[in-house]
Every structure is written in structure tokens, then in C-alpha cells.
Design a protein around this motif. Sequence first.
Motif, mmCIF file in Angstrom:
data_model
loop_
_atom_site.group_PDB
_atom_site.id
_atom_site.type_symbol
_atom_site.label_atom_id
_atom_site.label_comp_id
_atom_site.label_asym_id
_atom_site.label_seq_id
_atom_site.Cartn_x
_atom_site.Cartn_y
_atom_site.Cartn_z
ATOM 1 N N THR A 1 -3.569 0.733 -3.153
ATOM 2 C CA THR A 1 -3.022 -0.625 -3.078
ATOM 3 C C THR A 1 -2.527 -1.096 -4.443
ATOM 4 O OG1 THR A 1 -5.152 -1.721 -3.527
ATOM 5 C CG2 THR A 1 -4.625 -1.239 -1.238
ATOM 6 N N TRP B 1 -4.693 6.419 0.795
ATOM 7 C CA TRP B 1 -3.947 5.165 0.645
ATOM 8 C C TRP B 1 -4.426 4.395 -0.586
ATOM 9 C CZ3 TRP B 1 0.497 4.048 2.708
ATOM 10 C CH2 TRP B 1 0.873 4.674 3.910
ATOM 11 N N GLU C 1 0.844 -1.186 0.000
ATOM 12 C CA GLU C 1 0.000 0.000 0.000
ATOM 13 C C GLU C 1 0.883 1.240 0.000
ATOM 14 O OE1 GLU C 1 -2.846 -0.431 3.222
ATOM 15 O OE2 GLU C 1 -3.033 -2.575 2.783
#
Length: 252
Positions: free
Chosen positions: A174, A172, A109
Motif C-alpha cells: 500500500t 500486495w 495498492e
Amino acid sequence: MKKIGIFSLLLFSTAFGVFAQTEGPMPMKPEMTEIWDPEVSVVTPGATPLDAPSDAIVLFDGVDLGREWTNSNGGKPEWKVEDGCVTVEKGTGIIKTKRVFEDFQLHIEWRSPSEVIGTSQGRGNSGIFLQERYEVQVLDNFDNRTYRNGQAGSIYKQQAPLVNACKAPGEWQTYDIIYTAPRFNEDGTYFTQPTVTVLHNGVLVQNNTKMRGPTEYIGIPEYSIKKHGPGCIMLQDHGNPVSFRNIWIREL
């Protein structure tokens, strides 16, 4: 009697042949295509899709970077660890795993800075190098245009992502990366090329992409192919304070 005997034998042979052709091969049964052994190994999934499964190696747990990572010289990594993530410290150089890998599934991440500074390649730039050679680009491409084979989710300078799946700065994101390492001919050329599949925020952006060679900023990838074995995972210092967390890997 002799003629009758020959006639009876011919009649029997003909009848047997017809019977054999009519009967055909033995009919299939369900169990004939069931494979029981060896039994499939059990892996316990994480509590959520983001959590490491039971057979994963946790490369960064949010606390201890030095357990699994070094700097470029094999010493203590100098990136900043705080609030469960590690952030690039400009000028300290790359960090790389102590372990080496070939085929794997990698979850990582990343977050670009919430304060937007710069444009194109100067905004939230970093990279994830597979076997120290093949780069999956990290970049803030939320409303930030750059060359298509250099944006987030690209195989840098080789293959553009299928789509731009970037979230806004400061959020965030991924990457889930499935990587198959190359195999080589005796002369050092690829027998099979390195291949990679990448999901960016759950969206497919590289679909079993064959890489032409190691990542090059200047030049043609094929020119720098060198026979190699397992290699580290490497995170790039490109001068921007990009953060990483929840890094785990499964060897395949």
C-alpha cells in the motif's frame, strides 16, 4: 481648603492606580478559547483503514477501469482487468484519470510480479505520477538493490525514502500519499513547492518532502518547472506487469 482638595485628588489617583495595577487583566475562562462554529464536517471512515471513506472518489473498484481512466490519448485504457485488479499491459502506455486534482489524499495498492525477473530498475518497475509530473516510484526492492533515489517510495531521482518497507514479490503493498500542489509566482517559478508525505505499508517513507521540480529521467528538475493547474493521476507502463487495486482519493 484648596490645598486639602488637591491633596485628596492626588491621594485618590494614586490609590486608583495601585488598585488597577493590582487587579490586572480579566482572568481567562475556558469558554473564551472554545470555537464552536462552523461545525466540523462528518466523514464516515471505511470499515477498515484500507476501505474508502464516505467522501472519497473511488478511482478503481476492481471492475470498471474505463469509468475513471483513459489511455494517453483520451481513449479506452488497454490494461488488463482481472480478479479485482488492473495490470500493466506492456507497450500499451500509461493510463491516467479523467478527473484532475490539486491537493489530495490518495490510497493505492500495488503488487510486483511473484516471478522475479530482472534486477535493479528492471524488476517490478512502475510509477505513480501526481498531477502528471511528480513521480512516486513503484519498484520491487525486496532484496533488490538500486540507486537510493530510484527505489520504491522515492520521489524519483530526487528524494530517497527514509527506509525500505518493501514486501516480498507477489504480495500486495500500500501507498498512502498526502499531496499539496505547488503555487506559482507570476514568472512561473514556485511560490510554494509541491510537497508529499508517503506511507508505504503503513511506514513513513516521505515526510512532507518538498519536490524540486517535475520528475526527470535525465537532467535537473528545476530546469523543467512550468506553471500549471490541476492535473491527472497517472500510472506508468515501464514494461513490467505490475498490478494495482483499491484506488481512491480525497480532495483536500
